[in-house]
Write an enzyme that holds these catalytic residues in place. Structure first.
Site, PDB file in Angstrom:
ATOM      1  N   GLY A 177      23.227  31.767  48.382  1.00  0.00           N
ATOM      2  CA  GLY A 177      23.856  30.535  47.912  1.00  0.00           C
ATOM      3  C   GLY A 177      24.952  29.997  48.793  1.00  0.00           C
ATOM      4  O   GLY A 177      25.952  29.472  48.308  1.00  0.00           O
ATOM      5  N   THR A 178      24.772  30.105  50.109  1.00  0.00           N
ATOM      6  CA  THR A 178      25.765  29.517  50.999  1.00  0.00           C
ATOM      7  C   THR A 178      25.065  28.746  52.115  1.00  0.00           C
ATOM      8  O   THR A 178      24.022  29.144  52.608  1.00  0.00           O
ATOM      9  CB  THR A 178      26.738  30.574  51.573  1.00  0.00           C
ATOM     10  OG1 THR A 178      27.685  29.947  52.438  1.00  0.00           O
ATOM     11  CG2 THR A 178      26.019  31.677  52.311  1.00  0.00           C
ATOM     12  N   ALA A 211      18.978  30.641  42.685  1.00  0.00           N
ATOM     13  CA  ALA A 211      19.495  32.022  42.662  1.00  0.00           C
ATOM     14  C   ALA A 211      19.224  32.710  41.328  1.00  0.00           C
ATOM     15  O   ALA A 211      18.901  33.908  41.281  1.00  0.00           O
ATOM     16  CB  ALA A 211      20.998  32.002  42.953  1.00  0.00           C
ATOM     17  N   ARG A 237      39.248  22.526  38.907  1.00  0.00           N
ATOM     18  CA  ARG A 237      38.207  23.531  39.196  1.00  0.00           C
ATOM     19  C   ARG A 237      38.433  24.799  38.396  1.00  0.00           C
ATOM     20  O   ARG A 237      37.480  25.469  37.978  1.00  0.00           O
ATOM     21  CB  ARG A 237      38.181  23.801  40.702  1.00  0.00           C
ATOM     22  CG  ARG A 237      37.617  22.602  41.459  1.00  0.00           C
ATOM     23  CD  ARG A 237      37.620  22.818  42.930  1.00  0.00           C
ATOM     24  NE  ARG A 237      36.836  23.981  43.297  1.00  0.00           N
ATOM     25  CZ  ARG A 237      36.966  24.605  44.472  1.00  0.00           C
ATOM     26  NH1 ARG A 237      37.881  24.169  45.338  1.00  0.00           N
ATOM     27  NH2 ARG A 237      36.225  25.624  44.782  1.00  0.00           N
ATOM     28  N   ASN A 276      18.425  31.564  49.153  1.00  0.00           N
ATOM     29  CA  ASN A 276      19.130  30.283  49.059  1.00  0.00           C
ATOM     30  C   ASN A 276      18.174  29.200  48.538  1.00  0.00           C
ATOM     31  O   ASN A 276      16.958  29.311  48.711  1.00  0.00           O
ATOM     32  CB  ASN A 276      19.671  29.885  50.451  1.00  0.00           C
ATOM     33  CG  ASN A 276      20.874  28.965  50.344  1.00  0.00           C
ATOM     34  OD1 ASN A 276      21.840  29.277  49.666  1.00  0.00           O
ATOM     35  ND2 ASN A 276      20.781  27.810  50.982  1.00  0.00           N
ATOM     36  N   LEU A 277      18.782  28.145  47.928  1.00  0.00           N
ATOM     37  CA  LEU A 277      17.891  27.090  47.399  1.00  0.00           C
ATOM     38  C   LEU A 277      17.098  26.448  48.539  1.00  0.00           C
ATOM     39  O   LEU A 277      15.894  26.239  48.458  1.00  0.00           O
ATOM     40  CB  LEU A 277      18.748  26.040  46.681  1.00  0.00           C
ATOM     41  CG  LEU A 277      17.982  24.942  45.917  1.00  0.00           C
ATOM     42  CD1 LEU A 277      17.184  25.565  44.769  1.00  0.00           C
ATOM     43  CD2 LEU A 277      18.945  23.888  45.375  1.00  0.00           C
ATOM     44  N   CYS A 322      53.864  32.532  45.993  1.00  0.00           N
ATOM     45  CA  CYS A 322      55.065  31.766  46.392  1.00  0.00           C
ATOM     46  C   CYS A 322      55.071  31.735  47.907  1.00  0.00           C
ATOM     47  O   CYS A 322      55.068  32.797  48.549  1.00  0.00           O
ATOM     48  CB  CYS A 322      56.328  32.462  45.888  1.00  0.00           C
ATOM     49  SG  CYS A 322      57.831  31.709  46.546  1.00  0.00           S
ATOM     50  N   ASP A 382      35.761  31.242  41.910  1.00  0.00           N
ATOM     51  CA  ASP A 382      35.607  31.433  40.460  1.00  0.00           C
ATOM     52  C   ASP A 382      35.549  32.943  40.186  1.00  0.00           C
ATOM     53  O   ASP A 382      35.518  33.741  41.112  1.00  0.00           O
ATOM     54  CB  ASP A 382      34.329  30.722  39.953  1.00  0.00           C
ATOM     55  CG  ASP A 382      33.044  31.300  40.566  1.00  0.00           C
ATOM     56  OD1 ASP A 382      32.257  30.524  41.149  1.00  0.00           O
ATOM     57  OD2 ASP A 382      32.840  32.524  40.475  1.00  0.00           O
ATOM     58  N   HIS A 417      37.999  34.036  50.244  1.00  0.00           N
ATOM     59  CA  HIS A 417      38.690  32.736  50.276  1.00  0.00           C
ATOM     60  C   HIS A 417      39.669  32.608  49.114  1.00  0.00           C
ATOM     61  O   HIS A 417      40.094  31.492  48.789  1.00  0.00           O
ATOM     62  CB  HIS A 417      37.677  31.587  50.230  1.00  0.00           C
ATOM     63  CG  HIS A 417      36.887  31.465  51.491  1.00  0.00           C
ATOM     64  ND1 HIS A 417      35.767  30.677  51.590  1.00  0.00           N
ATOM     65  CD2 HIS A 417      37.039  32.049  52.700  1.00  0.00           C
ATOM     66  CE1 HIS A 417      35.273  30.775  52.823  1.00  0.00           C
ATOM     67  NE2 HIS A 417      36.015  31.602  53.514  1.00  0.00           N
TER      68      HIS A 417
END
Ligand code: BV8
Length: 232
Positions: free
Chosen positions: A179-180, A223, A63, A205-206, A121, A98, A113
């Site tokens: 977009g969530t 979006a 990713r 949102n879509l 570590c 991202d 997130h």
């Protein structure tokens, strides 16, 4: 006496995987979604990492490569322009890991997130920029133990800077969710937190999200088209 400038409108914006979809980054819960290939428990939980660190590191290494090769789209750029507009006080809170908000020009993004570009570590808790490919055998640069992990908030772990987010949310004039799917908490609960504090709420949102009925207003579409239209 000069008319006092209007107090900047305070806007808190939550984004999810859908804002990066038109940059070619897969979302989680579509048919071709990231979770279709992997069980969440195997790749996005501390237990999954414990059980098979190489599988999890490979999932995030892949990713990170996709994210690095992607470009910010007009939605990321429009939000950065809004953030730079002195008439508004904008806080972007993203569930995404991202860096397309930053590469689109945004300056003040909370990655609740975590981020693909951070490493921690889990023995001494030190942090450093993630290498392109993270390996379980990489020793921690600080304490030398083989205890490195991606700086990602997995299920069952506490998202980052929650107090700051909740404070900003309750003091906002407008909360916008972009977009969530509204499946993951505490982010999915932000619309209720905002509404309880009398903050206006908007979903871009879509498709209608799980929480769509909780928003004052909803606009559905891609979006990269919807967000620049809303910002202008
Ligand atoms: C916590 C890691 C306590 C990063 C992720 C039972 C009930 C309620 C809650 C729980 C429960 N059991 C457990 C919980 C808590 C749990 C949770 O919510 N589970 C869910 C599954 C029920 N949450 C947690 O464990 C969180 N921690 O609660 O700690 C706490 C809380 C507060 C304060 C102190 C302590 C930790 C959650 C973080 C988990 N980590 N991923 C990574 O790998 O990326 S979650 C993962 O899902 C990603 O972070 C992702 O961002 C997130 C949400 O997904 P979306 O972004 O919404 O993506 P999705 O594919 O679902 O939807 C995309 C949307 O975009 C769709 O709606 C689609 O229509 C739209 N779209 C697509 N294309 C476009 C578009 N929109 C516009 N334009 C387009 N072109």
């Amino acid at each position: 006496m000069a008319k006092p400038a209007r107090a900047p409108r305070k806007i808190v914006i939550l984004t999810g995987a859908g804002i990066s979809a038109e940059s070619g980054i897969r979302t989680f819960r579509a048919e071709d979604g990231l979770w279709e290939e992997h069980r969440i428990e195997d790749v996005a939980t501390p237990e999954g990492f414990e059980a098979d660190p190489d599988l999890v590191l490979d999932f995030y290494n892949k990713r990170r490569a996709v994210s690095t090769g992607a470009q910010p789209n007009p939605a990321h750029i429009a939000l950065a322009q809004l953030e730079a507009d002195p008439r508004f006080e904008v806080l972007i809170v993203t569930q995404n890991v991202d860096d397309l908000h930053e590469r689109g020009g945004a300056r003040n993004v909370i990655h609740m997130h975590g981020s693909l570009y951070g490493a921690i570590c889990h023995a001494c808790k030190s942090r450093w920029p993630a290498p392109e490919i993270m390996r379980a055998s990489d020793p921690c640069p600080e304490c030398g133990q083989m205890a490195t992990r991606p700086d990602i908030v997995w299920f069952g772990e506490i998202p980052y800077r929650m107090d700051e987010i909740w404070t900003a949310l309750r003091a906002a004039d407008l909360f916008v969710s972009i977009g969530t799917s509204g499946n993951v908490y505490p982010a999915a609960g932000f619309v209720q937190d905002a509404a309880r504090a009398g903050v206006a709420t908007l979903e871009l949102n879509l498709d209608p999200s799980t929480g769509t009925s909780r928003f004052d207003e909803c606009r559905h579409g891609p979006a990269a088209t919807l967000v620049p239209e809303w910002v202008k």
